[in-house]
Design an enzyme around this catalytic site. Sequence first.
Site, PDB file in Angstrom:
ATOM      1  N   PHE A  65      62.837   9.401 -14.380  1.00 37.62           N
ATOM      2  CA  PHE A  65      63.680   8.768 -15.386  1.00 37.62           C
ATOM      3  C   PHE A  65      64.707   7.824 -14.725  1.00 37.62           C
ATOM      4  O   PHE A  65      64.725   6.617 -15.006  1.00 37.62           O
ATOM      5  CB  PHE A  65      64.348   9.883 -16.211  1.00 37.62           C
ATOM      6  CG  PHE A  65      65.635   9.497 -16.853  1.00 37.62           C
ATOM      7  CD1 PHE A  65      65.694   8.426 -17.746  1.00 37.62           C
ATOM      8  CD2 PHE A  65      66.800  10.199 -16.576  1.00 37.62           C
ATOM      9  CE1 PHE A  65      66.895   8.070 -18.349  1.00 37.62           C
ATOM     10  CE2 PHE A  65      67.994   9.849 -17.172  1.00 37.62           C
ATOM     11  CZ  PHE A  65      68.046   8.775 -18.055  1.00 37.62           C
ATOM     12  N   TYR A 124      68.736  25.843  -6.896  1.00 32.66           N
ATOM     13  CA  TYR A 124      68.756  24.382  -7.024  1.00 32.66           C
ATOM     14  C   TYR A 124      70.041  23.823  -6.429  1.00 32.66           C
ATOM     15  O   TYR A 124      70.015  22.884  -5.629  1.00 32.66           O
ATOM     16  CB  TYR A 124      68.622  23.992  -8.499  1.00 32.66           C
ATOM     17  CG  TYR A 124      68.709  22.509  -8.741  1.00 32.66           C
ATOM     18  CD1 TYR A 124      67.778  21.643  -8.180  1.00 32.66           C
ATOM     19  CD2 TYR A 124      69.715  21.964  -9.528  1.00 32.66           C
ATOM     20  CE1 TYR A 124      67.849  20.272  -8.397  1.00 32.66           C
ATOM     21  CE2 TYR A 124      69.799  20.598  -9.758  1.00 32.66           C
ATOM     22  CZ  TYR A 124      68.860  19.754  -9.190  1.00 32.66           C
ATOM     23  OH  TYR A 124      68.946  18.407  -9.397  1.00 32.66           O
ATOM     24  N   LYS A 153      70.181  21.448  -3.044  1.00 24.89           N
ATOM     25  CA  LYS A 153      70.773  20.109  -3.001  1.00 24.89           C
ATOM     26  C   LYS A 153      71.973  20.082  -2.048  1.00 24.89           C
ATOM     27  O   LYS A 153      72.250  19.059  -1.408  1.00 24.89           O
ATOM     28  CB  LYS A 153      71.180  19.647  -4.401  1.00 24.89           C
ATOM     29  CG  LYS A 153      70.015  19.455  -5.359  1.00 24.89           C
ATOM     30  CD  LYS A 153      68.997  18.421  -4.894  1.00 24.89           C
ATOM     31  CE  LYS A 153      69.495  17.004  -4.995  1.00 24.89           C
ATOM     32  NZ  LYS A 153      68.401  16.013  -4.740  1.00 24.89           N
TER      33      LYS A 153
END
Length: 345
Positions: A12, A150, A154
Amino acid sequence: MSKVLVTGGAGFIGSHLCEALLQRGDQVFVIDDLSTGRIENIAHLQDNKHFHLTIGSILDLSRLEPLIRRADVIFHLAAVVGVQKIIDAPVETIETNILGSHNVLSQAARYGKLCLVASTSEVYGKSKKVPFTEDDDAVYGPTNKSRWSYACSKAIDEFLALAYCNAQGLPVIIARLFNTTGPRQTGRYGMVLPRFVDQALRSEPITVFGNGHQTRCFADVSDVVRALLTLMEHPKAIGQVFNIGNPQEISIYQLAKLVKRLADSDSEIRMIPYDEAYQPGFEDMERRVPSIEKIFRLVGYRPRLKLREIISHMIESRRGELVTTEALPVTAALQSQSLRAGVVE
Ligand code: UDP
């Protein structure tokens, strides 16, 4: 004309970034494994002779290495994203985010290529100190709650990027993106705004998870892309971390009401407990608000689009698509049972 590599360029945000790069005359090279990225996102770019797509994973060094060697600069956006996706595919999340970023960063360091790493506001975890500034502490939950994998993955990417910068002179910039939204975003992997808009347009229940008091700040993808491009042009951005977002804060329940009103929808707003929406013991962030003072001080950046405009644009762009798209998948837990939560409106 620069040669720009965009990892995750069919995603996206990546697809909007590619558009902007092509518009300013760059040669754009994309590597994307189409896991969450979609060909439809970039279909309109494929006839452009300056657009080059490699379908493959950043875990595959034989594909990645020549692309990095030939690029002038790299935007590293490829990652597993979306709260639902992370819960459904925990191993893929950790491996793609950490091992994939390792591949990108090690090759960028090998060839001395400027690399912008797209990180996330998730790295702040459940810190309650809002707004979040770049030097704030991260606060994570236990390792048996997969959501935090997650955030940690990151955070490791950021540590690794800064380590390559400090130890091996890799020119790197870290951009922490806060809830980015806009045309082409899918609601399949979480992503509340496209979900709410699609639900409202279909007259389906708008599903608010938890008590709806949790807040988020939504930035339009056009504003986010502009921030990424501006940072990449600024030599003083190298070696630094920047929040990118729009500080306009709204609770998820208020968001549901606003979407319903702007879409002129007769949907009910339905409250779904987190345990049913995601998995037992799921932890959410109560408030997530960026401080964007740092990027403002360096490059004078401020977002242009306000939340109402963002929502209105999304409603417009999705109205036309409604007939052709499939029904929104509810989460795994919701698929296996009827929606039993209470109706608020
Ligand atoms: N959310 C919701 N209904 C949905 C999808 C998400 O209420 O159908 C909530 C979610 O629990 C979170 C917020 O909306 O509190 C933002 O979720 P999203 O997955 O978009 O991004 P996050 O900020 O959690 O990464």
